[in-house]
Motif scaffolding. Structure first.
Motif, PDB file in Angstrom:
ATOM      1  N   LEU A   5       0.826  -1.208   0.000  1.00  0.00           N
ATOM      2  CA  LEU A   5       0.000   0.000   0.000  1.00  0.00           C
ATOM      3  C   LEU A   5       0.862   1.261   0.000  1.00  0.00           C
ATOM      4  N   ALA A   6       1.977   1.208   0.738  1.00  0.00           N
ATOM      5  CA  ALA A   6       2.874   2.371   0.772  1.00  0.00           C
ATOM      6  C   ALA A   6       3.455   2.654  -0.608  1.00  0.00           C
ATOM      7  N   GLY A   7       3.613   1.593  -1.400  1.00  0.00           N
ATOM      8  CA  GLY A   7       4.119   1.772  -2.752  1.00  0.00           C
ATOM      9  C   GLY A   7       3.202   2.615  -3.624  1.00  0.00           C
ATOM     10  N   PHE A   8       1.923   2.675  -3.250  1.00  0.00           N
ATOM     11  CA  PHE A   8       0.963   3.526  -3.951  1.00  0.00           C
ATOM     12  C   PHE A   8       0.638   4.784  -3.138  1.00  0.00           C
ATOM     13  N   ASP A   9       1.492   5.052  -2.144  1.00  0.00           N
ATOM     14  CA  ASP A   9       1.376   6.259  -1.320  1.00  0.00           C
ATOM     15  C   ASP A   9       0.166   6.232  -0.390  1.00  0.00           C
ATOM     16  N   TYR A  10      -0.253   5.027   0.027  1.00  0.00           N
ATOM     17  CA  TYR A  10      -1.268   4.876   1.066  1.00  0.00           C
ATOM     18  C   TYR A  10      -0.542   4.422   2.331  1.00  0.00           C
ATOM     19  N   ARG A  11      -0.304   5.377   3.213  1.00  0.00           N
ATOM     20  CA  ARG A  11       0.542   5.114   4.368  1.00  0.00           C
ATOM     21  C   ARG A  11      -0.218   5.326   5.673  1.00  0.00           C
ATOM     22  N   ILE A  12       0.227   4.623   6.701  1.00  0.00           N
ATOM     23  CA  ILE A  12      -0.312   4.800   8.048  1.00  0.00           C
ATOM     24  C   ILE A  12       0.564   5.811   8.775  1.00  0.00           C
ATOM     25  N   ASP A  13      -0.045   6.891   9.207  1.00  0.00           N
ATOM     26  CA  ASP A  13       0.705   7.899   9.960  1.00  0.00           C
ATOM     27  C   ASP A  13       1.166   7.321  11.299  1.00  0.00           C
ATOM     28  N   LEU A  14       2.389   7.652  11.673  1.00  0.00           N
ATOM     29  CA  LEU A  14       2.941   7.181  12.945  1.00  0.00           C
ATOM     30  C   LEU A  14       3.101   8.374  13.885  1.00  0.00           C
ATOM     31  N   PRO A  15       2.110   8.633  14.738  1.00  0.00           N
ATOM     32  CA  PRO A  15       2.207   9.771  15.655  1.00  0.00           C
ATOM     33  C   PRO A  15       3.273   9.513  16.721  1.00  0.00           C
ATOM     34  N   PRO A  16       3.801  10.562  17.325  1.00  0.00           N
ATOM     35  CA  PRO A  16       4.777  10.377  18.410  1.00  0.00           C
ATOM     36  C   PRO A  16       4.159   9.596  19.563  1.00  0.00           C
ATOM     37  N   LEU A  17       4.957   8.750  20.183  1.00  0.00           N
ATOM     38  CA  LEU A  17       4.498   7.964  21.327  1.00  0.00           C
ATOM     39  C   LEU A  17       4.920   8.652  22.625  1.00  0.00           C
ATOM     40  N   PRO A  18       4.200   8.404  23.715  1.00  0.00           N
ATOM     41  CA  PRO A  18       4.603   9.001  24.992  1.00  0.00           C
ATOM     42  C   PRO A  18       5.952   8.473  25.439  1.00  0.00           C
ATOM     43  N   ALA A  19       6.693   9.304  26.146  1.00  0.00           N
ATOM     44  CA  ALA A  19       8.002   8.888  26.642  1.00  0.00           C
ATOM     45  C   ALA A  19       7.837   7.887  27.774  1.00  0.00           C
ATOM     46  N   THR A  20       8.676   6.857  27.778  1.00  0.00           N
ATOM     47  CA  THR A  20       8.623   5.862  28.847  1.00  0.00           C
ATOM     48  C   THR A  20       9.206   6.448  30.127  1.00  0.00           C
ATOM     49  N   PRO A  21       8.464   6.424  31.231  1.00  0.00           N
ATOM     50  CA  PRO A  21       9.006   6.956  32.489  1.00  0.00           C
ATOM     51  C   PRO A  21      10.293   6.230  32.872  1.00  0.00           C
ATOM     52  N   ALA A  22      11.257   6.974  33.369  1.00  0.00           N
ATOM     53  CA  ALA A  22      12.558   6.390  33.718  1.00  0.00           C
ATOM     54  C   ALA A  22      12.709   6.162  35.214  1.00  0.00           C
ATOM     55  N   ASP A  23      11.868   6.797  36.013  1.00  0.00           N
ATOM     56  CA  ASP A  23      12.011   6.708  37.465  1.00  0.00           C
ATOM     57  C   ASP A  23      11.013   5.722  38.050  1.00  0.00           C
ATOM     58  N   GLY A  24      11.359   5.230  39.249  1.00  0.00           N
ATOM     59  CA  GLY A  24      10.470   4.324  39.957  1.00  0.00           C
ATOM     60  C   GLY A  24      10.631   2.890  39.518  1.00  0.00           C
ATOM     61  N   SER A  25       9.861   2.007  40.155  1.00  0.00           N
ATOM     62  CA  SER A  25       9.900   0.588  39.817  1.00  0.00           C
ATOM     63  C   SER A  25       9.271   0.354  38.454  1.00  0.00           C
ATOM     64  N   ALA A 235      -6.707  -0.108   2.277  1.00  0.00           N
ATOM     65  CA  ALA A 235      -6.809  -0.961   1.092  1.00  0.00           C
ATOM     66  C   ALA A 235      -8.070  -0.633   0.297  1.00  0.00           C
ATOM     67  N   ILE A 236      -9.180  -0.404   0.994  1.00  0.00           N
ATOM     68  CA  ILE A 236     -10.427  -0.074   0.313  1.00  0.00           C
ATOM     69  C   ILE A 236     -10.288   1.249  -0.430  1.00  0.00           C
ATOM     70  N   SER A 237      -9.668   2.226   0.232  1.00  0.00           N
ATOM     71  CA  SER A 237      -9.464   3.518  -0.423  1.00  0.00           C
ATOM     72  C   SER A 237      -8.618   3.361  -1.681  1.00  0.00           C
ATOM     73  N   ALA A 238      -7.550   2.554  -1.588  1.00  0.00           N
ATOM     74  CA  ALA A 238      -6.699   2.326  -2.760  1.00  0.00           C
ATOM     75  C   ALA A 238      -7.482   1.633  -3.868  1.00  0.00           C
ATOM     76  N   TYR A 239      -8.366   0.701  -3.506  1.00  0.00           N
ATOM     77  CA  TYR A 239      -9.152  -0.018  -4.516  1.00  0.00           C
ATOM     78  C   TYR A 239     -10.141   0.902  -5.221  1.00  0.00           C
ATOM     79  N   VAL A 240     -10.886   1.684  -4.434  1.00  0.00           N
ATOM     80  CA  VAL A 240     -11.923   2.508  -5.064  1.00  0.00           C
ATOM     81  C   VAL A 240     -11.323   3.646  -5.889  1.00  0.00           C
ATOM     82  N   HIS A 241     -10.050   3.969  -5.636  1.00  0.00           N
ATOM     83  CA  HIS A 241      -9.387   4.974  -6.463  1.00  0.00           C
ATOM     84  C   HIS A 241      -8.638   4.347  -7.645  1.00  0.00           C
ATOM     85  N   GLY A 242      -8.766   3.028  -7.804  1.00  0.00           N
ATOM     86  CA  GLY A 242      -8.209   2.385  -8.980  1.00  0.00           C
ATOM     87  C   GLY A 242      -6.747   2.030  -8.899  1.00  0.00           C
TER      88      GLY A 242
END
Length: 290
Positions: A5-25, A235-242
């Motif tokens: 799908l990415a080859g046809f420029d249909y990509r899933i956006d990857l938003p930033p993830l929260p930072a993993t806490p470093a302190d505590g158990s 995939a559906i969007s890619a299909y209906v756009h041909g």
């Protein structure tokens, strides 16, 4: 499928993830990470099925999540390749287990445990695990049974006994064992009560509600498996756009190509498996929402 799908420029956006806490158990880190995730999601998981949670989390965290046939002994798999974030959970009639595994694997994704290679595992909701598992279990417990929300719910019960435990586990769609473990971790019940009440089953919780029908429906959906809504819509969007044939949509959804053609092009002229310019907002596209 993601690459195709990415080859046809249909990509899933990857938003930033929260930072993993470093302190505590590690348990505190997992709980804090879950609270950050709760803020990003913006809605309670209480009473929400695994598939509906997966759809929410796909949108929030840029995931591809699906319930598929996995090898025996494998409950879940997570992988953040840098190009996509993947969570797979095993098909099983044990729907509360599938739901906990889904949250557990999300914990691995957000903590960065599955960056270098896919992390495939047998998930157990106990703390007698490797370090990353302790954090992922704490994450799943906090995400599915948020501390502040659960404490408020508990106060609504005049007496916290086994019957109340069954009610709570059904309300939060977790196993009685997971709920008992959570209540003990929050110092609400004793270890003796935890051990005694952990013998209760999800079936008992369903019968306690007086309407066991949803229990059977949840078990059937978990055992049948479910596809990634996010990937299916791309995939559906890619299909209906041909841009692709119906066969990639079939691969993503697990549906028969001829059945899909009937959905997109009802009537006698459904022999061609190529796109026909169907509108991207047609009822056929909406048919793939869980």
């Amino acid at each position: 499928m993601v690459d195709a799908l990415a080859g046809f420029d249909y990509r899933i956006d990857l938003p930033p993830l929260p930072a993993t806490p470093a302190d505590g158990s590690l348990i505190k880190q997992g709980a804090e990470l879950a609270r950050e995730a709760e803020t990003m999601i913006g809605r309670s998981p209480r009473g929400v099925t695994a598939r509906a949670l997966a759809e929410q989390w796909e949108q929030t965290f840029g995931l591809v999540a699906a319930a598929v046939e996995l090898p025996d002994g494998l409950d879940g798999l997570s992988w953040d390749s840098g190009d996509f974030r993947l969570i797979l959970v095993a098909r099983t009639h044990l729907w509360t287990r599938q739901r906990f595994t889904l949250a557990h694997e999300l914990g691995h994704i957000l903590a960065g445990d599955a960056v270098e290679r896919p992390l495939a595992e047998h998930v157990t909701p106990s703390t007698d695990q490797a370090l990353a598992e302790v954090r992922a279990n704490a994450f799943a417990a906090e995400l599915l049974m948020p501390r502040s929300e659960l404490l408020e719910t508990v106060t609504a019960h005049a007496r916290l006994d086994k019957q109340a435990l069954l009610s709570l586990s059904w309300e939060y769609l977790v196993s009685p064992s997971a709920m008992a473990t959570r209540l003990h971790a929050l110092e609400i019940i004793s270890d003796d009560e935890r051990r005694q009440w952990s013998a209760c089953t999800t079936r008992m919780a369903a019968l306690h509600t007086g309407d066991p029908g949803p229990h059977m429906q949840y078990a059937q959906q978990a055992d049948d498996g479910w596809y990634s809504t996010r990937l299916a819509k791309l995939a559906i969007s890619a299909y209906v756009h041909g841009d692709i044939s119906i066969r990639l949509v079939a691969t993503v959804t697990g549906m028969d190509p001829d059945q899909l053609l009937d959905l997109f092009h009802p009537g006698p002229d459904t022999l061609d498996d190529g796109p026909h310019g169907t509108s991207a907002t047609s009822p056929a596209e909406l048919a793939f929402s869980p």
